[in-house]
Design an enzyme around this catalytic site. Sequence first.
Site, PDB file in Angstrom:
ATOM      1  N   ASN A  35     -17.442  15.973  -9.498  1.00  0.00           N
ATOM      2  CA  ASN A  35     -16.692  16.263 -10.722  1.00  0.00           C
ATOM      3  C   ASN A  35     -15.185  16.179 -10.491  1.00  0.00           C
ATOM      4  O   ASN A  35     -14.438  15.675 -11.339  1.00  0.00           O
ATOM      5  CB  ASN A  35     -17.076  17.661 -11.212  1.00  0.00           C
ATOM      6  CG  ASN A  35     -16.557  17.936 -12.593  1.00  0.00           C
ATOM      7  OD1 ASN A  35     -16.806  17.165 -13.514  1.00  0.00           O
ATOM      8  ND2 ASN A  35     -15.789  19.011 -12.727  1.00  0.00           N
TER       9      ASN A  35
ATOM     10  N   THR B  18     -10.439   3.883  11.069  1.00  0.00           N
ATOM     11  CA  THR B  18     -10.188   3.021  12.237  1.00  0.00           C
ATOM     12  C   THR B  18      -9.550   3.777  13.403  1.00  0.00           C
ATOM     13  O   THR B  18      -9.476   3.267  14.510  1.00  0.00           O
ATOM     14  CB  THR B  18      -9.285   1.835  11.845  1.00  0.00           C
ATOM     15  OG1 THR B  18      -8.122   2.344  11.178  1.00  0.00           O
ATOM     16  CG2 THR B  18     -10.004   0.873  10.936  1.00  0.00           C
TER      17      THR B  18
ATOM     18  N   ASP C 105      -3.942   4.179  -1.728  1.00  0.00           N
ATOM     19  CA  ASP C 105      -4.880   4.625  -0.685  1.00  0.00           C
ATOM     20  C   ASP C 105      -4.823   6.147  -0.562  1.00  0.00           C
ATOM     21  O   ASP C 105      -4.199   6.680   0.349  1.00  0.00           O
ATOM     22  CB  ASP C 105      -4.493   3.941   0.640  1.00  0.00           C
ATOM     23  CG  ASP C 105      -5.457   4.261   1.773  1.00  0.00           C
ATOM     24  OD1 ASP C 105      -6.618   4.629   1.490  1.00  0.00           O
ATOM     25  OD2 ASP C 105      -5.044   4.145   2.943  1.00  0.00           O
TER      26      ASP C 105
ATOM     27  N   GLN D 186      -4.571   4.208  16.427  1.00  0.00           N
ATOM     28  CA  GLN D 186      -5.662   3.336  15.976  1.00  0.00           C
ATOM     29  C   GLN D 186      -6.569   3.003  17.167  1.00  0.00           C
ATOM     30  O   GLN D 186      -6.086   2.592  18.215  1.00  0.00           O
ATOM     31  CB  GLN D 186      -5.094   2.036  15.379  1.00  0.00           C
ATOM     32  CG  GLN D 186      -4.272   2.232  14.128  1.00  0.00           C
ATOM     33  CD  GLN D 186      -5.135   2.463  12.879  1.00  0.00           C
ATOM     34  OE1 GLN D 186      -6.330   2.748  12.967  1.00  0.00           O
ATOM     35  NE2 GLN D 186      -4.506   2.360  11.725  1.00  0.00           N
TER      36      GLN D 186
ATOM     37  N   ASP E  90     -14.131  14.806  -2.402  1.00  0.00           N
ATOM     38  CA  ASP E  90     -14.280  16.143  -2.996  1.00  0.00           C
ATOM     39  C   ASP E  90     -15.619  16.152  -3.725  1.00  0.00           C
ATOM     40  O   ASP E  90     -16.381  15.175  -3.642  1.00  0.00           O
ATOM     41  CB  ASP E  90     -13.089  16.405  -3.949  1.00  0.00           C
ATOM     42  CG  ASP E  90     -12.747  17.896  -4.054  1.00  0.00           C
ATOM     43  OD1 ASP E  90     -13.693  18.713  -4.151  1.00  0.00           O
ATOM     44  OD2 ASP E  90     -11.561  18.235  -4.054  1.00  0.00           O
TER      45      ASP E  90
ATOM     46  N   LYS F 121      -7.731   8.049  -0.593  1.00  0.00           N
ATOM     47  CA  LYS F 121      -8.969   8.446   0.103  1.00  0.00           C
ATOM     48  C   LYS F 121      -9.539   9.746  -0.453  1.00  0.00           C
ATOM     49  O   LYS F 121      -9.674  10.747   0.255  1.00  0.00           O
ATOM     50  CB  LYS F 121      -8.727   8.593   1.615  1.00  0.00           C
ATOM     51  CG  LYS F 121      -8.236   7.339   2.301  1.00  0.00           C
ATOM     52  CD  LYS F 121      -8.198   7.521   3.805  1.00  0.00           C
ATOM     53  CE  LYS F 121      -7.510   6.383   4.512  1.00  0.00           C
ATOM     54  NZ  LYS F 121      -6.056   6.336   4.304  1.00  0.00           N
ATOM     55  N   LEU F 122      -9.923   9.714  -1.717  1.00  0.00           N
ATOM     56  CA  LEU F 122     -10.441  10.934  -2.342  1.00  0.00           C
ATOM     57  C   LEU F 122     -11.763  11.338  -1.693  1.00  0.00           C
ATOM     58  O   LEU F 122     -12.616  10.504  -1.389  1.00  0.00           O
ATOM     59  CB  LEU F 122     -10.635  10.718  -3.838  1.00  0.00           C
ATOM     60  CG  LEU F 122      -9.391  10.307  -4.627  1.00  0.00           C
ATOM     61  CD1 LEU F 122      -9.687  10.307  -6.122  1.00  0.00           C
ATOM     62  CD2 LEU F 122      -8.210  11.206  -4.323  1.00  0.00           C
TER      63      LEU F 122
ATOM     64  N   GLY G  58       0.632  -1.697   8.753  1.00  0.00           N
ATOM     65  CA  GLY G  58       1.748  -0.797   8.505  1.00  0.00           C
ATOM     66  C   GLY G  58       2.821  -0.925   9.561  1.00  0.00           C
ATOM     67  O   GLY G  58       3.710  -1.790   9.482  1.00  0.00           O
ATOM     68  N   ARG G  59       2.740  -0.091  10.600  1.00  0.00           N
ATOM     69  CA  ARG G  59       3.823   0.009  11.581  1.00  0.00           C
ATOM     70  C   ARG G  59       4.220  -1.302  12.255  1.00  0.00           C
ATOM     71  O   ARG G  59       5.423  -1.494  12.503  1.00  0.00           O
ATOM     72  CB  ARG G  59       3.457   1.096  12.609  1.00  0.00           C
ATOM     73  CG  ARG G  59       3.536   2.494  11.999  1.00  0.00           C
ATOM     74  CD  ARG G  59       2.792   3.527  12.832  1.00  0.00           C
ATOM     75  NE  ARG G  59       1.343   3.365  12.719  1.00  0.00           N
ATOM     76  CZ  ARG G  59       0.449   4.146  13.319  1.00  0.00           C
ATOM     77  NH1 ARG G  59       0.859   5.146  14.088  1.00  0.00           N
ATOM     78  NH2 ARG G  59      -0.851   3.935  13.156  1.00  0.00           N
TER      79      ARG G  59
ATOM     80  N   LYS H  27       0.835  -1.208   0.000  1.00  0.00           N
ATOM     81  CA  LYS H  27       0.000   0.000   0.000  1.00  0.00           C
ATOM     82  C   LYS H  27       0.862   1.248   0.000  1.00  0.00           C
ATOM     83  O   LYS H  27       1.779   1.392   0.817  1.00  0.00           O
ATOM     84  CB  LYS H  27      -0.908   0.002   1.244  1.00  0.00           C
ATOM     85  CG  LYS H  27      -2.018   1.044   1.150  1.00  0.00           C
ATOM     86  CD  LYS H  27      -2.616   1.387   2.500  1.00  0.00           C
ATOM     87  CE  LYS H  27      -1.861   2.555   3.072  1.00  0.00           C
ATOM     88  NZ  LYS H  27      -2.666   3.599   3.711  1.00  0.00           N
TER      89      LYS H  27
HETATM   90  O1  LIG Z   1      -9.684   3.609   8.279  1.00  0.00           O
HETATM   91  C1  LIG Z   1      -8.510   3.519   7.857  1.00  0.00           C
HETATM   92  C2  LIG Z   1      -8.185   3.665   6.527  1.00  0.00           C
HETATM   93  C3  LIG Z   1      -6.886   3.531   6.131  1.00  0.00           C
HETATM   94  N1  LIG Z   1      -5.909   3.277   7.014  1.00  0.00           N
HETATM   95  C4  LIG Z   1      -4.520   3.137   6.523  1.00  0.00           C
HETATM   96  O2  LIG Z   1      -4.006   1.846   6.847  1.00  0.00           O
HETATM   97  C5  LIG Z   1      -2.654   1.932   7.279  1.00  0.00           C
HETATM   98  C6  LIG Z   1      -2.552   1.374   8.678  1.00  0.00           C
HETATM   99  O3  LIG Z   1      -1.232   1.557   9.146  1.00  0.00           O
HETATM  100  P1  LIG Z   1      -0.796   1.153  10.622  1.00  0.00           P
HETATM  101  O4  LIG Z   1       0.610   1.651  10.717  1.00  0.00           O
HETATM  102  O5  LIG Z   1      -0.903  -0.358  10.695  1.00  0.00           O
HETATM  103  O6  LIG Z   1      -1.702   1.837  11.580  1.00  0.00           O
HETATM  104  C7  LIG Z   1      -2.234   3.407   7.203  1.00  0.00           C
HETATM  105  O7  LIG Z   1      -1.489   3.572   6.021  1.00  0.00           O
HETATM  106  C8  LIG Z   1      -3.550   4.169   7.121  1.00  0.00           C
HETATM  107  O8  LIG Z   1      -3.463   5.286   6.260  1.00  0.00           O
HETATM  108  C9  LIG Z   1      -6.223   3.137   8.334  1.00  0.00           C
HETATM  109  O9  LIG Z   1      -5.347   2.904   9.193  1.00  0.00           O
HETATM  110  N2  LIG Z   1      -7.519   3.258   8.723  1.00  0.00           N
END
Ligand SMILES: O=c1ccn([C@@H]2O[C@H](COP(=O)(O)O)[C@@H](O)[C@H]2O)c(=O)[nH]1
Length: 236
Positions: A68, A123, A60, A193, A65, A62-63, A213-214, A34
């Site tokens: 159009n 989240t 990702d 989160q 707006d 996340k548009l 991610g992390r 991602k």
């Molecule tokens: O609701 C959401 C939508 C997108 N994300 C994305 O997922 C990863 C999660 O990364 P971690 O480091 O595991 O927290 C991150 O790139 C967010 O932009 C989300 O967490 N929640």
Amino acid sequence: MSHKTRLIAALDTQSIQQANNWAHQLSRHVDALKLGLEFTYACGFEAVKEFSQKHPLFLDLKLHDIPNTVAGGLSSLGQIHPKLLTIHASGGRAMIERAREALEIAYPNSSERPILLAVTVLTSMDENALHEIGVVGSVDDQVLRLGKMAISSGADGLVCSSKEITLLRQALGHKPTLVVPGIRPAGSASDDQKRIMTPTDAARAGADWIVVGRPITRSENPTAAARAIQDELQSA
Ligand SMILES: O=c1ccn([C@@H]2O[C@H](COP(=O)(O)O)[C@@H](O)[C@H]2O)c(=O)[nH]1
């Protein structure tokens, strides 16, 4: 046959070299990679395009707006072929319908068209955060309301937390793709989160993809972290 939950590693970085290093370490152990706002703003669309030619990509951005502008943005994706991409469900029905139309024009071959995902409630948000922005009711209510509207407007799937999967499956069946961030292996320290679950519990709940991610990229050994998560998914 049991349901397979796939793993996406979120490469949140401002460095092309770092993203490539992670991709090199992780690509055999994850199902997609991602890239989001951080990489795209820092490194530019050419870098995203190059990356998408080498790896299955979840773009990702996340548009959110007016219809159009979102349609114009998606029409401009051009040579980038992400497997999945995101818009915000809270942009509303007209925005989602126009996003869908724009993708159908930009990618006439349906097998090449990115899976259009609508983000329900981030989240990182809990009920208090929702109330602060004027949403009355529970997180579940809001996810369900946005999820139903987004799927009936043409989204192929939703981004939600693991906690809402059962609710969404009951309402929408098994067709919508459910992509679930907010994944934290047991024992992880708390962070921004709020609605989290372990990989095992997300797989058992029926996530199609989890996004991590992390817990991978900030680990001392990202490859081992990704493999441990895959092991959890296999044995869930
Ligand atoms: O609701 C959401 C939508 C997108 N994300 C994305 O997922 C990863 C999660 O990364 P971690 O480091 O595991 O927290 C991150 O790139 C967010 O932009 C989300 O967490 N929640």
